[in-house]
Design a protein around this motif. Structure first.
Motif, PDB file in Angstrom:
ATOM      1  N   UNK A   7      -2.817   3.908  14.266  1.00  9.24           N
ATOM      2  CA  UNK A   7      -2.274   2.876  13.546  1.00  9.24           C
ATOM      3  C   UNK A   7      -3.229   1.606  13.831  1.00  9.24           C
ATOM      4  N   UNK A   8      -3.887   1.706  15.004  1.00  8.13           N
ATOM      5  CA  UNK A   8      -4.948   0.576  15.304  1.00  8.13           C
ATOM      6  C   UNK A   8      -6.133   0.714  14.352  1.00  8.13           C
ATOM      7  N   UNK A   9      -6.466   1.986  13.945  1.00  4.47           N
ATOM      8  CA  UNK A   9      -7.732   2.350  13.059  1.00  4.47           C
ATOM      9  C   UNK A   9      -7.278   1.874  11.569  1.00  4.47           C
ATOM     10  N   UNK A  10      -5.998   2.325  11.271  1.00  2.00           N
ATOM     11  CA  UNK A  10      -5.570   1.622   9.970  1.00  2.00           C
ATOM     12  C   UNK A  10      -5.692   0.097   9.836  1.00  2.00           C
ATOM     13  N   UNK A  11      -5.114  -0.256  10.488  1.00  2.00           N
ATOM     14  CA  UNK A  11      -5.043  -2.105  10.663  1.00  2.00           C
ATOM     15  C   UNK A  11      -6.356  -2.538  10.547  1.00  2.00           C
ATOM     16  N   UNK A  12      -7.289  -1.890  10.820  1.00  2.00           N
ATOM     17  CA  UNK A  12      -8.787  -2.380  11.001  1.00  2.00           C
ATOM     18  C   UNK A  12      -9.215  -2.405   9.491  1.00  2.00           C
ATOM     19  N   UNK A  13      -9.443  -3.499   8.981  1.00  2.01           N
ATOM     20  CA  UNK A  13      -9.728  -4.023   7.409  1.00  2.01           C
ATOM     21  C   UNK A  13     -11.256  -3.880   7.314  1.00  2.01           C
ATOM     22  N   UNK A  14     -11.700  -3.447   6.126  1.00  2.00           N
ATOM     23  CA  UNK A  14     -13.193  -3.748   5.750  1.00  2.00           C
ATOM     24  C   UNK A  14     -13.868  -4.929   5.814  1.00  2.00           C
ATOM     25  N   UNK A 129      -5.100   1.982  -0.905  1.00  2.00           N
ATOM     26  CA  UNK A 129      -5.301   2.154  -2.175  1.00  2.00           C
ATOM     27  C   UNK A 129      -6.591   1.170  -2.668  1.00  2.00           C
ATOM     28  N   UNK A 130      -7.443   1.716  -3.350  1.00  2.00           N
ATOM     29  CA  UNK A 130      -8.512   1.128  -3.781  1.00  2.00           C
ATOM     30  C   UNK A 130      -9.055   1.371  -5.128  1.00  2.00           C
ATOM     31  N   UNK A 131      -9.860   0.624  -5.588  1.00  2.00           N
ATOM     32  CA  UNK A 131     -10.320   0.822  -7.221  1.00  2.00           C
ATOM     33  C   UNK A 131     -11.807   0.564  -7.344  1.00  2.00           C
ATOM     34  N   UNK A 132     -12.534   1.046  -8.281  1.00  2.00           N
ATOM     35  CA  UNK A 132     -13.990   0.629  -8.573  1.00  2.00           C
ATOM     36  C   UNK A 132     -14.004  -0.517  -9.607  1.00  2.00           C
ATOM     37  N   UNK A 148      -2.965  -5.706  -0.872  1.00  2.00           N
ATOM     38  CA  UNK A 148      -3.149  -6.650   0.589  1.00  2.00           C
ATOM     39  C   UNK A 148      -2.867  -5.697   1.889  1.00  2.00           C
ATOM     40  N   UNK A 149      -3.385  -6.422   2.706  1.00  2.00           N
ATOM     41  CA  UNK A 149      -3.293  -5.845   4.004  1.00  2.00           C
ATOM     42  C   UNK A 149      -1.751  -5.467   4.378  1.00  2.00           C
ATOM     43  N   UNK A 150      -1.157  -6.774   4.072  1.00  2.00           N
ATOM     44  CA  UNK A 150       0.325  -6.788   4.209  1.00  2.00           C
ATOM     45  C   UNK A 150       1.025  -5.699   3.427  1.00  2.00           C
ATOM     46  N   UNK A 151       0.663  -5.545   2.382  1.00  2.00           N
ATOM     47  CA  UNK A 151       1.383  -4.460   1.320  1.00  2.00           C
ATOM     48  C   UNK A 151       1.073  -3.063   1.824  1.00  2.00           C
ATOM     49  N   UNK A 152      -0.206  -2.666   2.383  1.00  6.04           N
ATOM     50  CA  UNK A 152      -0.594  -1.583   2.657  1.00  6.04           C
ATOM     51  C   UNK A 152       0.217  -1.131   4.121  1.00  6.04           C
ATOM     52  N   UNK A 153       0.253  -2.166   4.936  1.00  5.40           N
ATOM     53  CA  UNK A 153       0.987  -2.009   6.104  1.00  5.40           C
ATOM     54  C   UNK A 153       2.385  -1.538   5.818  1.00  5.40           C
ATOM     55  N   UNK A 154       2.988  -2.172   4.807  1.00  3.66           N
ATOM     56  CA  UNK A 154       4.741  -1.998   4.373  1.00  3.66           C
ATOM     57  C   UNK A 154       4.584  -0.343   3.901  1.00  3.66           C
ATOM     58  N   UNK A 155       3.462  -0.149   3.028  1.00  4.58           N
ATOM     59  CA  UNK A 155       3.591   1.119   2.431  1.00  4.58           C
ATOM     60  C   UNK A 155       3.294   2.217   3.593  1.00  4.58           C
TER      61      UNK A 155
END
Length: 770
Positions: A7-14, A129-132, A148-155
């Motif tokens: 979870x800690x690694x996932x929270x780390x954003x680009x 989720x990402x896109x080019x 967003x990071x919030x949406x990602x965390x929720x998912x």
């Protein structure tokens, strides 16, 4: 790596990284590639990546299937126009962060020699989720997040909740031990805390009924409200039930109807069943047979589609009132000692015991749980001993297949043939099914008809049902609705659920009979009450037997809402006995009165008498002798109840709610004695009392002096009546004097004149009888 580390690694954003994409590429060894800011291993994909890819493909397939269904030219043109407008008007997805923050996503885009028409998580370990933002990601390295990071965390949280939910359900489904089920519900409770919809549904009902969790009406209500906001049909139905029964909320039939309606629109079958009963009985709505028919038919279709050749599980309808008066007699439950006795006989080779236990375990019921493994073993033992009934049932088990018995038409056919050759109707019916549907043999309607007729002649319900179906559909015979109706009626007398269903369809459509909405609704209602939810009748009964009246009454109240008459009377009984603490003392009798009334409307005699009692004594309502008299009279006339007749006699005797009439009172007492042998003793006592009352009343109505003044003794006893009277008096006086003289002579002497001689007792054999 632990879950917390992940979870800690996932929270780390680009965006938090200071190195550029080029620097990140240089820092990594060969064999890896940086994709959307994450290390991508060439060797394979993570589970979450392949899962997302599968979801993507399944969504694409669903879209294609839905488009294929619209096959008309006009609809296709309209659809194409709509799609064009949608493409033009659809909002452009903008990349968040990454190397192209704020730029629009480009669809499709090329990544790893594959085109993507929507955002993907491929190439990322955290599943974001990402896109080019250009067509070729490899060439331009332009990308950004789609969420967003919030949406990602929720998912990610919802995915974690789903994993916990699946663990809980696996334990729940694979274990029959109560302790293990409690562990399963702890997992479900954790998933529910993470807002997992299905887990919340499971937990909310467990809290409502007290199933493996401590009963908590208030907590279940809060979960139901949350589910309702999310549009859950189960939550809407349950919230409707709370408002209908007044549990945890103030009772409101209007709100209940709204929530039931939304639940039914969402496809909840129990909500449909409740609405069907409400329209049929006119509860909170205007009575409408056609509306009831619509709801009941929909539920009956689902129930009938689940019915197998064996007929499904047996519905146990145990009345608590009868159980209290005669424990074990009225319930039809087999005592544990009796089951063990049958098992002992079966082990000793008693074929009838083996067949009986096999059938009990095949269908379940009467205190025996459904167990196909044990049923198969008992049938095998009896079949090896040459019992045709056991052979036929083995054929049925092989024909249907289960976790215990693999489906095999060939094996089923062998057993059916053996049983049919011995004249067994179950085997004949099974052989008819094989020829009708071509199971292991070529389809042959003539042979199917022949075997069904043989089975039907012996009174076997399956043969009667299938024979009716052949006449109804004109398969192998000329279509004949009268014959179909005849055989469906015969099968329904044997209790076959599909016979009730077919009869309901015929009455609903007027096929072969005069259309009757009322008859169709009653038949469909009978079918609906055989659904899987009927198993809760036994769960509620077991809760009551275990001393948990609160859990039992809530379960019975829900079943009562569905229209189960036995549940209505049982809920009323528990309330009447004041055994449920979740219902306030002031509300106990009014609620009991409501459910006695509903049970009485469905023809339950005891409930009708209870209504009379409640109005007679003023329980939950005002004292009303006239209404009490009406209920007693209905029970007397419609159900010939001895108790009701006795009560009517008493009311006539006392003049309560009706003009006092001793002659009518005696008539009703006599009718009660004729209706039931148990009433003869109380009727005899009541008639003795009535005779005394009648005598006193007669004496009060006449004047004693006038009676004696009108008596002519010369005419009654003759002119010498005074001489006769004097003679009688003289004789009486002489008798008294003689008696007194004899008594005086028998006075014993004083004890001191001579020694007392002890008398010896005679031997026991010569003692006079006592």
């Amino acid at each position: 790596m632990s879950l917390l580390d992940e979870e800690g690694n996932q929270d780390e954003s680009l965006e938090s990284k200071t190195l550029s994409a080029e620097d990140q590429v240089k820092d990594h060894s060969t064999g890896t590639r940086v994709v959307a800011g994450q290390i991508f291993l060439e060797s394979g994909k993570s589970d979450s990546q392949s899962e997302n890819e599968e979801n993507f493909h399944s969504q694409e397939e669903e879209k294609e299937n839905s488009l294929e269904e619209l096959n008309s030219l006009e609809m296709s043109n309209l659809l194409n126009k709509d799609l064009e407008e949608t493409e033009i008007q659809s909002p452009v997805l903008t990349a968040i962060g990454g190397t192209a923050d704020g730029e629009p996503c480009h669809f499709p885009f090329l990544f790893m020699e594959k085109e993507y028409a929507e955002c993907t998580a491929d190439g990322r370990e955290d599943g974001r989720l990402w896109c080019a933002t250009t067509y070729d990601y490899k060439k331009d390295q332009k990308w950004g997040f789609c969420e967003s990071e919030e949406q990602s965390n929720k998912r990610r949280q919802m995915q974690e909740a789903e994993d916990v939910y699946q663990i809980g359900m696996k334990i729940l489904n694979e274990s029959s031990k109560k302790a293990q089920k409690k562990v399963a519900y702890q997992y479900l409770l954790k998933a529910a805390d993470m807002n997992h919809t299905k887990a919340m549904e499971k937990v909310s009902y467990a809290l409502l009924f007290g199933d493996y969790l401590k009963q908590n009406i208030q907590s279940s209500k809060e979960l139901f409200e949350k589910l309702t906001e999310e549009g859950s049909p189960k939550g809407q139905m349950a919230l409707g039930f709370l408002y209908a029964s007044g549990l945890g909320v103030n009772s409101s039939q209007a709100k209940a109807l709204v929530y039931y309606t939304f639940g039914a629109l969402g496809g909840n079958l129990i909500a449909h069943m409740i609405l069907g009963y409400r329209y049929w009985a006119g509860i909170g709505v205007l009575q409408s047979c056609e509306s009831a028919l619509t709801h009941y038919r929909l539920v009956a279709n689902h129930v009938a589609s689940d019915i197998s050749l064996t007929g499904g599980t047996v519905v146990q309808r145990i009345r608590l009132a009868d159980e209290v008066e005669n424990p074990g007699m009225a319930s039809g439950m087999l005592e544990e000692d009796l089951i063990q006795y049958y098992q002992f006989l079966a082990e000793k080779g008693d074929v009838q015991a083996q067949v009986g236990l096999g059938q009990l375990h095949l269908h379940g019921g009467r205190g025996v749980e459904q167990n196909h493994q044990r049923a198969f073993e008992y049938f095998n033992q009896a079949a090896n001993a040459g019992n045709s009934h056991a052979m036929a049932f083995l054929g049925k088990m092989y024909s249907e297949g289960s976790d215990v018995v693999p489906q095999s038409n060939e094996t089923a056919l062998q057993y059916f043939k053996k049983a049919a050759d011995m004249g067994n109707p179950v085997g004949q019916s099974g052989l008819g099914m094989a020829y009708l549907y071509g199971r292991g043999v070529p389809v042959n309607y003539e042979l199917a008809l022949k075997y069904f007729q043989k089975a039907a002649e012996q009174g076997w319900v399956d043969g009667q049902l299938q024979l009716g179906s052949m006449y109804y559909n004109g398969i192998g015979v000329k279509k004949d609705y009268k014959q179909a109706l005849k055989y469906f009626n015969l099968a329904s007398q044997g209790g076959h659920i599909l016979a009730f269903y077919n009869l309901a369809q015929m009455h609903a459509t007027g096929t072969g009979v005069m259309r009757s909405c009322h008859t169709a609704v009653e038949l469909f209602k009978n079918v609906c009450e055989r659904g899987r939810w009927s198993e809760r009748l036994m769960t509620a009964y077991n809760s009551y037997k275990d001393g948990d009246s609160n859990s039992a009454v809530v379960q019975y109240l829900l079943l009562a809402e569905q229209g189960y008459e036995v549940a209505q009377s049982n809920a009323a009984f528990i309330l009447d006995q004041k055994e449920a603490s979740i219902v306030g003392e002031n509300e106990t009798y009014p609620r009991a009165l409501l459910h006695w009334n509903r049970a009485a409307s469905q023809g339950y005699t005891v409930a009708r008498i209870k209504l009379g009692d409640y109005h007679f004594y003023g329980f939950g309502t005002d004292v009303d002798y006239e209404t009490a008299f009406i209920h007693y009279r209905l029970a007397s006339e419609q159900q010939h109840s001895a108790q009701a007749m006795f009560n009517l006699g008493y009311m006539h005797e006392k003049g309560l709610g009706i003009k006092q009439d001793i002659h009518l009172a005696k008539r009703f007492y006599d009718m009660a004695a004729e209706a039931s042998p148990d009433a003869q003793v109380p009727v005899f006592l009541a008639l003795c009392k009535l005779g005394v009352i009648y005598s006193l009343q007669y004496i009060r109505e006449i004047n004693i002096r006038e009676v004696f003044s009108h008596i002519d003794m010369d005419q009654l006893l003759g002119p010498e009546w005074d001489l006769y009277l004097m003679t009688i008096i003289a004789l009486l006086l002489g008798t008294i004097i003689a008696y007194r003289q004899r008594q005086h002579q028998a006075i014993p002497r004083p004890a001191g004149l001579r020694p007392a001689v002890p008398q010896q007792e005679p031997p026991p054999e010569h003692q006079p009888p006592q």
